[in-house]
Design a protein around this motif. Structure first.
Motif, short mmCIF file in Angstrom:
data_model
loop_
_atom_site.label_atom_id
_atom_site.label_comp_id
_atom_site.label_asym_id
_atom_site.label_seq_id
_atom_site.Cartn_x
_atom_site.Cartn_y
_atom_site.Cartn_z
N ASN A 234 -3.26 12.27 1.50
CA ASN A 234 -4.16 11.28 0.89
C ASN A 234 -4.35 10.08 1.82
OD1 ASN A 234 -4.15 12.94 -1.30
ND2 ASN A 234 -3.14 11.52 -2.68
N GLN A 235 -5.38 9.30 1.50
CA GLN A 235 -5.60 8.07 2.24
C GLN A 235 -4.66 6.98 1.73
OE1 GLN A 235 -9.81 7.15 1.80
NE2 GLN A 235 -10.30 8.26 3.67
N ARG A 236 -4.43 6.00 2.57
CA ARG A 236 -3.62 4.86 2.16
C ARG A 236 -4.39 4.09 1.09
NH1 ARG A 236 -0.89 1.41 6.92
NH2 ARG A 236 -0.47 3.58 7.52
N GLU A 237 -3.67 3.69 0.03
CA GLU A 237 -4.30 2.97 -1.06
C GLU A 237 -3.53 1.71 -1.40
OE1 GLU A 237 -4.25 5.23 -4.70
OE2 GLU A 237 -2.09 5.56 -4.63
N GLY B 8 5.40 8.64 -1.96
CA GLY B 8 4.62 8.35 -0.77
C GLY B 8 5.35 7.37 0.13
N TYR C 28 0.85 -1.18 0.00
CA TYR C 28 0.00 0.00 0.00
C TYR C 28 0.89 1.23 0.00
CZ TYR C 28 -3.98 -2.94 1.45
OH TYR C 28 -4.97 -3.89 1.51
N ARG C 29 0.33 2.35 -0.37
CA ARG C 29 1.10 3.60 -0.27
C ARG C 29 0.18 4.72 0.21
NH1 ARG C 29 2.20 4.66 -6.71
NH2 ARG C 29 0.08 5.33 -7.28
N GLN C 30 0.82 5.70 0.82
CA GLN C 30 0.09 6.86 1.30
C GLN C 30 0.87 8.11 0.94
OE1 GLN C 30 -0.93 6.75 5.48
NE2 GLN C 30 -2.56 8.26 5.18
#
Length: 114
Positions: A42-45, A90, A36-38
């Protein structure tokens, strides 16, 4: 179970990085593993995920550029990132999921300069 991510850094657009995530314990080979990345603000995706059978999923934004893989014998998860773009910047987190268990690594920072 603990996850230790590494491999982040500063890279120019178009460059490559390989992230690694080493797991402790005995759940690695029977769990769904993901990156995942943040990005700031932004929200973590979810970026990419690999099942126990090796079935992979990629977010549309990274398809064709990123490759997720794992080595069960080494309890290590990888994310090969090619043709990096500034929008890939991120903190990248590895994740392990098994039923009600959900474990996060500490994150590794990727910065892509234009």
């Amino acid at each position: 179970v603990q996850l230790q991510a590494s491999g982040g850094g500063l890279v120019q657009a178009g460059g490559s990085l390989r992230l690694s995530c080493v797991a402790s314990g005995s759940l690695f080979s029977i769990s769904i593993l993901g990156w995942y990345r943040q990005a700031p603000g932004n929200q973590r995706e979810l970026v990419a995920e690999i099942s126990t059978a090796g079935i992979v999923y990629y977010a549309d934004s990274v398809k064709g550029r990123f490759t997720i893989s794992k080595e069960n014998s080494e309890k290590t998860l990888y994310l090969q990132m090619n043709n990096l773009k500034p929008e890939d910047t991120g903190v990248y987190y590895c994740n392990l999921r098994l039923n009600h268990i959900n474990i996060w690594g500490q994150g590794t920072l990727v910065t892509v300069s234009s």
